[in-house]
Write an enzyme that holds these catalytic residues in place. Structure first.
Site, PDB file in Angstrom:
ATOM      1  N   SER A 102       0.507  -1.074   0.163  1.00 59.93           N
ATOM      2  CA  SER A 102       0.284  -0.139  -0.212  1.00 59.93           C
ATOM      3  C   SER A 102       0.335   1.184  -0.104  1.00 59.93           C
ATOM      4  O   SER A 102       1.712   1.256  -0.808  1.00 59.93           O
ATOM      5  CB  SER A 102      -0.907   0.259   1.232  1.00 59.93           C
ATOM      6  OG  SER A 102      -1.608   0.400   0.977  1.00 59.93           O
ATOM      7  N   HIS A 254      -7.397  -6.428  -0.367  1.00 63.21           N
ATOM      8  CA  HIS A 254      -6.286  -5.598   0.442  1.00 63.21           C
ATOM      9  C   HIS A 254      -5.208  -5.744   1.115  1.00 63.21           C
ATOM     10  O   HIS A 254      -4.184  -6.297   0.812  1.00 63.21           O
ATOM     11  CB  HIS A 254      -7.077  -4.003   0.514  1.00 63.21           C
ATOM     12  CG  HIS A 254      -5.178  -2.881   0.415  1.00 63.21           C
ATOM     13  ND1 HIS A 254      -4.772  -2.255  -0.441  1.00 63.21           N
ATOM     14  CD2 HIS A 254      -5.018  -2.305   1.618  1.00 63.21           C
ATOM     15  CE1 HIS A 254      -3.968  -1.040  -0.442  1.00 63.21           C
ATOM     16  NE2 HIS A 254      -3.617  -0.969   0.632  1.00 63.21           N
TER      17      HIS A 254
END
Length: 273
Positions: A102, A254
């Site tokens: 991320s 994610h």
């Protein structure tokens, strides 16, 4: 990772006390950078697989995890990248593979842009991309004395489990240990000061023309059901980065290191062999 094998310590880099976990075993070095509001715990399920093939260095970025919530460190990607470079030098590493999740992926890109000669490969997991800087009114507002409390109340509008549901495709993987680990920073007052400073100083993500100048071999790994950073960002990155490959996993969100640790490990091993 076998916690008997890993060494945990605090080191000082850029005048900030940094929490670090590492196993230096003579194998090629792999440095791990977590994402926003996270810690080295992001890679908890990946480490036991990785350590058989690589030396591991993982840090909590300033402002996150167990690292210092400094009120003097400038929380910019440029400074984070400089800190990663200093970490590489601290451990006397060469030909480092950086794994970034991320926001950590964006920091990895900043690092590769700054010191390409020190980086062997990049592994970017659900990497942040193409985000602009915060709007000016928010940057100005961050100087207000009560702004930390605004961030506190905004974050606490949801429970930790709700945030985790957003980063997982398979909600059955969410357990009490994970909830406890991700709740820890929310209990520290200085954490909200760090978030304020990050909002104030964070540049925008690297632009297309800057990405096109990064020739470091890069593996992009994405969950197709990522609700935080869309797989479309991965498709843009693989187009802009001159030497990149994109792999996607179905039914994956994610927090890809928690949902697909074995697949991530196997793809990393294949790419770095």
């Amino acid at each position: 990772m076998d916690r008997n094998q890993i060494k945990s310590e605090f080191i000082t880099i850029s005048n900030v006390k940094i929490f670090c976990e590492h196993v230096i075993n003579g194998k090629p070095p792999m440095l791990f950078i977590h994402g926003f509001a996270s810690s080295t715990y992001t890679f908890n399920r990946l480490f036991p697989l990785i350590e058989k093939h690589f030396s591991i260095i993982a840090i909590d970025l300033p402002g996150f995890g167990r690292s210092e919530k400094s009120t003097t460190f400038v929380y910019s990607f440029k400074n984070y990248a400089e800190l990663i470079e200093q970490c590489i030098d601290y451990f006397k590493l060469t030909n480092v593979t950086i794994v970034g999740h991320s926001m950590g992926g964006q920091i990895a890109l900043y690092t590769a842009k700054a010191v390409p000669e020190k980086i062997n490969k990049l592994i970017l997991l659900g990497c942040s991309g193409y985000l602009k800087r915060a709007k000016k009114f928010l940057i100005y507002a961050s100087y207000l004395p009560f702004f930390n409390y605004i961030i506190y109340f905004y974050i606490h509008k949801k429970e930790v489990k709700d945030y985790l549901k957003n980063v997982f495709y398979n909600h059955s993987l969410i357990n009490d240990e994970m909830i406890s680990e991700f709740r820890k920073p929310l209990l520290e007052k200085k954490f909200y000061q760090s978030l304020t400073r990050l909002l104030r100083y964070r540049e925008g993500d690297l632009l297309s023309h800057q990405l096109k100048a990064i020739y470091t071999p890069t593996l992009l790994i994405w969950g197709e059901e990522d609700n935080v950073v869309s797989v479309n960002i991965g498709k843009r990155l693989v187009y802009d980065l001159p030497n990149a490959k994109l792999i996607t996993y179905k039914e994956t969100g994610h927090l890809i290191t928690e949902e697909r640790p074995v697949e991530v490990f196997e793809d990393i091993l294949s790419y770095t062999s």
